[in-house]
Design a protein around this motif. Structure first.
Motif, PDB file in Angstrom:
ATOM      1  N   GLY A  48       0.815  -1.209   0.000  1.00  0.00           N
ATOM      2  CA  GLY A  48       0.000   0.000   0.000  1.00  0.00           C
ATOM      3  C   GLY A  48       0.850   1.261   0.000  1.00  0.00           C
ATOM      4  N   LEU A  51       2.532   1.795  -3.318  1.00  0.00           N
ATOM      5  CA  LEU A  51       1.523   2.290  -4.248  1.00  0.00           C
ATOM      6  C   LEU A  51       1.248   3.771  -4.000  1.00  0.00           C
ATOM      7  N   LEU A 261      -6.452   4.804   0.526  1.00  0.00           N
ATOM      8  CA  LEU A 261      -6.379   3.664  -0.395  1.00  0.00           C
ATOM      9  C   LEU A 261      -7.438   2.614  -0.054  1.00  0.00           C
ATOM     10  N   HIS A 265     -10.099   1.387  -2.644  1.00  0.00           N
ATOM     11  CA  HIS A 265     -10.192  -0.049  -2.892  1.00  0.00           C
ATOM     12  C   HIS A 265     -11.611  -0.558  -2.689  1.00  0.00           C
ATOM     13  N   LEU A 268     -14.172   1.866  -5.413  1.00  0.00           N
ATOM     14  CA  LEU A 268     -14.058   1.704  -6.862  1.00  0.00           C
ATOM     15  C   LEU A 268     -13.383   0.392  -7.257  1.00  0.00           C
ATOM     16  N   ASN A 270     -10.086  -2.607  -7.349  1.00  0.00           N
ATOM     17  CA  ASN A 270      -8.664  -2.677  -7.696  1.00  0.00           C
ATOM     18  C   ASN A 270      -8.318  -1.970  -9.001  1.00  0.00           C
ATOM     19  N   LEU A 273      -6.581   1.183  -8.574  1.00  0.00           N
ATOM     20  CA  LEU A 273      -5.387   1.214  -7.722  1.00  0.00           C
ATOM     21  C   LEU A 273      -4.118   1.390  -8.531  1.00  0.00           C
ATOM     22  N   SER A 274      -4.007   2.480  -9.259  1.00  0.00           N
ATOM     23  CA  SER A 274      -2.753   2.795  -9.940  1.00  0.00           C
ATOM     24  C   SER A 274      -2.713   4.296 -10.146  1.00  0.00           C
ATOM     25  N   ASN A 275      -1.520   4.800 -10.441  1.00  0.00           N
ATOM     26  CA  ASN A 275      -1.438   6.255 -10.577  1.00  0.00           C
ATOM     27  C   ASN A 275      -2.055   6.771 -11.865  1.00  0.00           C
ATOM     28  N   GLU A 276      -2.528   5.847 -12.692  1.00  0.00           N
ATOM     29  CA  GLU A 276      -3.270   6.311 -13.861  1.00  0.00           C
ATOM     30  C   GLU A 276      -4.640   6.850 -13.433  1.00  0.00           C
TER      31      GLU A 276
ATOM     32  N   ASN B   9       0.923   0.205 -12.243  1.00  0.00           N
ATOM     33  CA  ASN B   9       0.002  -0.790 -11.691  1.00  0.00           C
ATOM     34  C   ASN B   9       0.459  -2.223 -11.867  1.00  0.00           C
ATOM     35  N   PHE B  11       2.821  -3.927 -10.293  1.00  0.00           N
ATOM     36  CA  PHE B  11       3.079  -4.644  -9.053  1.00  0.00           C
ATOM     37  C   PHE B  11       1.815  -4.763  -8.228  1.00  0.00           C
ATOM     38  N   PHE B  12       0.751  -4.402  -8.811  1.00  0.00           N
ATOM     39  CA  PHE B  12      -0.373  -4.145  -7.958  1.00  0.00           C
ATOM     40  C   PHE B  12      -1.704  -4.334  -8.610  1.00  0.00           C
ATOM     41  N   THR B  13      -2.067  -5.552  -8.854  1.00  0.00           N
ATOM     42  CA  THR B  13      -3.376  -5.703  -9.464  1.00  0.00           C
ATOM     43  C   THR B  13      -4.404  -6.098  -8.423  1.00  0.00           C
ATOM     44  N   TRP B  15      -4.994  -5.935  -4.336  1.00  0.00           N
ATOM     45  CA  TRP B  15      -4.550  -5.574  -2.983  1.00  0.00           C
ATOM     46  C   TRP B  15      -5.451  -6.277  -1.987  1.00  0.00           C
ATOM     47  N   GLN B 325     -22.534  -4.602  -5.631  1.00  0.00           N
ATOM     48  CA  GLN B 325     -21.137  -4.155  -5.648  1.00  0.00           C
ATOM     49  C   GLN B 325     -20.588  -4.109  -4.217  1.00  0.00           C
TER      50      GLN B 325
END
Lengths: 310, 489
Positions: A48, A51, A261, A265, A268, A270, A273-276, B9, B11-13, B15, B325
Motif C-alpha cells: 500500500g 503504491l 487507499l 479499494h 471503486l 482494484n 489502484l494505480s497512478n493512472e 500498476n 506490481f499491484f493488481t 490488494w 457491488q
C-alpha cells in the motif's frame, strides 16, 4: 457567455444538473469510520505504501518558486530515497506553467509526468480567454497534465452551465494532456454541492476530478473524497468510462494515505489502484512514506535527518 | 541516474488485507464453569455439564454447568434473601455506586470481554469491540445514574421495586443483553437470576466474576446456565416476581402461557422482520450502506435486522446494483480478524435453519444473489445473501430467518409501502431513507414498529427505549421507559 441564473422552472438547460443524488453527511462519516477501522499490516502495508508513493503528485505552488527549487524537486521525484530498495518514483510533479519547461527537461524520459496548474490558479477569477492562454502555455511547453480550477463563484450563483462550458473549453485547449478539474471543495461547503460539481466536471470532460488547490482550508478530506468517488462510480456504471481522482492538500502521513487507499479499494475496486486513476496531491507525504518503508526494511525507525527535504 | 522505475500498476493488481488477528494471549478461560449463586461459584446439583464451543472453529472452549430445578430454587432463594435483607433496604445512592462500579470494571476489561464474546458467539471483533462491549458498559453507566433519582423519574407515583427478576437472554448479543436486563433491575432495587443462552454463556460467566470482584452484596445477582428446561424452572418459580425474556416469539408465547394467572410482571422482546424502506430521493450510496448495516450486522442475528428491503421502483435497479457491488467488499471469515465484516453463524443449528430458508427462497422462485467471497471450510459460515423479486406472500418475506439473508421487494407509492411494511405479525423496528423530512414524520407515525430509524439503521443508545408491537413483544428496555417494567406504582 455569462448566462445569469434563471429560477424559471422550465429552464431545462439549468435543470439538467439537478439530477445529482443527495448526500447524507452523517452516513458518509460513518462509512469513513468503517474504512479507518481497517487494519493494514505486514505485506499489505508495504504494498500500500509503495503504491501511495507511486501515486504522489509532488507539488510546489508558491510565489517564491524558482528554477532551482523545481529542479531539486524533480530529482526527488525520480529518486525518492536511493538508500531504500525497490522504491517506485512518484507519479508526477505539479508546478506553475512557467516551470513546465524546466521540469520537463529535468524529468526526461523517467516516466514521471509533468502536471501544471492553469486557468488563473488558484482563484480562477479571470476571463476564459486568459484561462485558455494559460492552459495552452502549459501544454505547449510539454505539460502532460493540466490542473484547472472551476469558477466557484459562478457555481455558487447557480450558473452550472457556465461552469460546464468553461471546463469543456479548457478540455479542448488541453489537446492530448489529461485534464484534472479542481473543485476547491473547501469553498463549496456542502457535500451536495461537491457531488453536483463532480457530476458537472465529469460530464464536461474531466479526466480527473480533484478536491483542492491546497490554498484553502479545509483541503482534501475523506468525506469529500468519498462523495467524489461515488460520482466517479456512478459515471463508470452508466457509461463504462473511468475517471481519475486526486485528493490534494492536507494528506501528510502514511496512515492517512493508507486510509484513502482502503476507501478507494472498497469504493471503486482494484481497477483504480494505480497512478493512472488515483493521485495524492501532496508534498510532505513522500517523506513520511519513505520513513515507514525504511523502517520496514531496516527493522527500526531512523532519524528524519536521513531523509532529504526538497 | 536511476532507470525508469515507474512501475505503476504492474506490481499491484490485487490488494488484499493481510490477516490482522486480535491476540487471545491475555484471555483466561477455566476448563469448567459452575453456577454463580449467592456470590460464589457452586457445583450444580444436577452434576451435569455441557460443552460450549467456538462456532468459527468448532473447538470446545469450556464446559458449563447445567442447572436443574433444585439449582434454580437455590438461585431464586438467594436472590429473594438478598432482596429482603440487603438490596431493598440499601440507600439508593449506595445502590447507584455498585452499578457504577460494574460499569467501570467492564470498561477496564473491555478488550477481554470483546475477545471472549467473539470467540464464543462468532461475531466479528470489530463489532464486539466497537458495539457490544461499549454499549453494555454504557447501559450500566446510564442506569447507575437513575438509581437514586427514581422519585424524580416518576414524581408523586411512589415507585416500588418488585423483588426477584428472572431474566433469560438470547445468544445474539450475550453481554449486551445481560446489561440490558441487569442494569435497570438493579437500579430499581430488584435482585436478579439471569440465564444466558446455552450457546453463549461465557461472557455472562465472566460478568459473574466481575460482579463478584465488584463487591456487590452476595445474592443480588445470580447467574446460572442451562437449556430451556432451566429457563422454564426460573419462569415458574413461585418466588419470582418479574420475568424478562428476550428471544424467539415461540418461547415468548410459552412464557406468557405459563405465567397466566400469577401476578408476575413480564416483558418480552421477541422476533422481528423489519422493513427498511428506500425512497427515490434517498441519499442512495448511504442508503446502500444502511441496508448492509441493517441486515449483515452481527451476521443478521439481530431481532431488529432490516430483513425486508423495500425499494421504490424508479431507483430499484441502481440500488440493487450498488448493493451487489458493496456485497463483494464484505469480508467473511475469522471473527477475531480485525478486518472481518461478517463472522461465524452462532451455531450449527442456526446455520441449518438459515440454509433451509435459503432453499425455501430458491424454491419459491425468488432470484438469489450471493457474494462471491471465500468462506472458511471449518466452522459455521454463511455468505451474505440477497433475494430479488420477492413478494409479500413468500415465506422468506414473512418469517424471521435470523441470518444474513435479505428479501428485496419494490414498491410504487407511499401508501403501498406502508401497507406492506405493516402487513406482518411482527413490529419491532423499521428504517426509512429519504431526503425529505416531512416524509420521515409521515412514515414514523404510520409504521407499527417500536423503533423507526430515519436515514440510519441499527443505532442503539442506553437513553433510547427499545421494544416492539404485536408479536415482537411488549415492554420497553432502555431509557426512562426501561425502568417501568421493574417497578410498581
Amino acid at each position: 457567455m455569462n448566462q445569469k441564473k434563471n429560477y424559471f422552472y422550465g429552464d431545462l438547460q439549468n435543470m439538467k444538473f439537478d439530477n445529482s443524488p443527495t448526500v447524507d453527511q452523517v452516513g458518509i462519516e460513518e462509512r469513513i469510520a468503517r474504512f479507518n477501522s481497517r487494519s493494514i499490516k505486514k505485506q499489505s502495508k508495504i504494498q500500500g505504501l509503495k503504491l501511495a508513493l507511486n501515486m504522489i503528485d509532488l507539488t510546489t505552488l508558491e510565489g517564491k518558486d524558482t528554477e532551482g527549487k523545481v529542479r531539486q524537486m524533480c530529482y526527488k521525484a525520480m529518486h525518492p530515497a536511493d538508500n531504500i530498495k525497490g522504491l517506485p518514483t512518484v507519479a508526477a510533479v505539479c508546478v506553475y506553467p512557467t516551470y513546465v519547461k524546466i521540469a520537463k527537461k529535468e524529468l526526461g524520459n523517467s516516466g514521471v509526468k509533468v502536471a501544471s496548474v492553469a486557468t488563473a490558479f488558484p482563484s480562477g477569477n479571470s476571463t476564459l480567454e486568459i484561462k485558455i492562454t494559460d492552459t495552452k502555455l502549459a501544454v505547449n511547453d510539454g505539460a502532460d497534465e493540466v490542473d484547472m480550477v472551476i469558477s466557484r463563484g459562478e457555481f455558487l450563483e447557480g450558473n452550472y452551465n457556465f461552469v460546464f462550458d468553461e471546463i469543456a473549453a479548457i478540455k479542448e485547449a488541453c489537446g492530448k494532456a489529461r485534464l484534472k478539474v479542481i473543485l476547491e471543495t473547501g469553498e463549496l461547503c456542502t457535500l451536495d454541492n461537491v457531488r453536483k460539481a463532480s457530476d458537472i466536471a465529469i460530464l464536461a470532460g474531466a479526466d480527473f476530478i480533484k478536491t483542492s488547490t491546497g490554498k484553502i482550508q479545509p483541503a482534501a478530506t475523506m468525506p469529500v473524497t468519498l462523495v467524489m468517488l461515488h460520482a466517479i462510480n456512478d459515471h463508470y456504471h452508466k457509461t463504462g468510462k473511468m475517471i481519475g481522482m486526486k485528493p490534494a492538500g492536507g494528506i501528510s502521513t502514511s496512515k492517512v494515505a493508507l486510509q484513502y487507499l482502503v476507501m478507494l479499494h472498497e469504493t471503486l475496486g482494484n481497477k483504480w489502484l494505480s497512478n493512472e486513476w488515483f493521485r495524492f496531491g501532496a508534498s510532505s507525504l513522500a517523506n513520511d512514506i519513505i520513513l515507514q518503508l525504511g523502517k520496514e526494511q531496516m527493522g527500526a525507525y531512523y532519524s528524519k535527518d536521513y531523509i532529504s527535504n526538497d | 541516474m536511476k532507470k525508469e522505475e515507474n512501475i505503476t500498476n504492474e506490481f499491484f493488481t490485487d490488494w488484499k488485507y493481510a490477516p490482522a488477528p486480535e491476540s487471545t494471549d491475555h484471555i483466561k478461560l477455566k476448563k469448567q464453569y459452575d453456577l454463580f449463586i449467592n456470590g460464589k461459584f457452586v457445583k450444580p446439583n444436577s452434576k451435569k455439564y455441557f460443552a460450549t464451543i467456538n462456532p468459527a472453529t468448532e473447538e470446545k472452549l469450556a464446559e458449563v454447568a447445567e442447572a436443574n430445578e433444585k439449582d434454580v430454587d437455590l438461585a431464586v432463594t438467594s436472590a429473594k434473601n438478598a432482596y429482603d435483607k440487603v438490596w431493598k433496604k440499601m440507600p439508593v445512592k449506595e445502590r447507584s455506586k455498585y452499578i457504577f462500579r460494574i460499569a467501570r470494571l467492564m470498561q477496564e476489561r473491555a478488550r477481554e470481554f470483546a475477545v471472549i464474546e467473539s470467540m464464543n458467539g462468532g461475531k466479528s471483533i470489530r463489532e464486539s469491540r466497537d458495539a457490544d462491549i461499549p454499549l453494555a458498559a454504557n447501559h450500566f453507566f446510564y442506569y447507575a445514574g437513575w438509581a437514586d433519582k427514581l422519585d424524580y423519574a416518576f414524581p408523586n407515583k411512589k415507585p416500588q421495586s418488585l423483588g426477584v427478576a428472572a431474566q433469560i437472554i438470547p445468544w445474539n448479543f450475550p453481554l449486551l443483553m445481560a446489561a440490558w436486563k441487569i442494569a435497570p433491575a438493579l437500579a430499581t432495587g430488584n435482585t436478579v437470576v439471569l440465564k444466558p443462552a446455552e450457546t453463549t454463556p461465557l461472557t455472562a460467566l465472566k460478568l459473574a466474576e466481575l460482579i463478584r470482584d465488584s463487591g456487590l452484596p452476595d445474592g443480588v445477582v445470580n447467574i446460572i446456565t442451562g437449556f430451556g428446561k432451566t429457563g422454564a424452572a426460573m419462569v415458574n418459580h413461585p418466588k419470582v416476581n418479574k420475568v424478562a425474556f428476550t428471544g424467539s416469539t415461540d418461547v415468548g408465547k410459552l412464557i406468557q402461557k405459563s405465567i397466566a394467572g400469577t401476578n408476575k410482571k413480564v416483558t418480552l422482546e421477541l422476533g422481528g422482520k423489519a422493513a427498511n424502506i428506500i425512497f427515490d430521493d434517498a441519499p442512495i450510496d448511504q442508503a446502500v450502506e444502511g441496508i448492509v448495516n441493517g441486515i449483515f450486522f452481527n451476521q443478521g442475528h439481530v431481532c431488529c435486522a432490516g430483513s425486508r428491503l423495500f425499494v421504490q421502483e424508479n431507483v430499484a435497479d441502481i440500488v440493487i446494483s450498488k448493493l451487489k457491488q458493496r456485497l463483494e467488499t464484505l469480508i467473511v471469515g475469522d471473527p477475531l480478524d480485525k478486518n472481518t465484516d461478517i463472522g461465524a453463524i452462532n451455531s450449527k443449528e442456526q446455520l441449518n435453519k438459515i440454509n433451509e430458508y435459503i432453499k425455501i427462497g430458491v424454491d419459491e422462485g425468488a432470484e438469489m444473489y450471493q457474494s462471491k467471497c471465500a468462506i472458511p471450510s471449518k466452522g459455521f459460515f454463511c455468505r451474505p445473501t440477497l433475494f430479488l423479486h420477492t413478494s409479500q406472500s413468500h415465506r422468506i418475506v414473512q418469517e424471521e430467518i435470523f441470518g444474513p439473508v435479505l428479501a428485496i421487494q419494490t414498491f410504487r407509492t407511499i401508501e403501498e409501502v406502508i401497507e406492506k411494511a405493516n402487513n406482518i405479525p411482527y413490529g419491532l423496528s423499521a428504517g426509512v431513507w429519504t431526503d425529505k423530512g416531512s416524509k420521515i414524520f409521515n412514515l414514523t407515525s404510520k409504521l407499527r414498529a417500536g423503533v423507526v430509524w430515519a436515514n440510519t439503521y441499527n443505532k442503539f443508545d442506553p437513553a433510547s427505549p427499545f421494544g416492539g408491537y404485536k408479536e415482537s413483544g411488549f415492554g420497553r428496555e432502555g431509557g426512562l421507559h426501561g425502568l417501568m417494567p421493574y417497578l410498581s406504582f
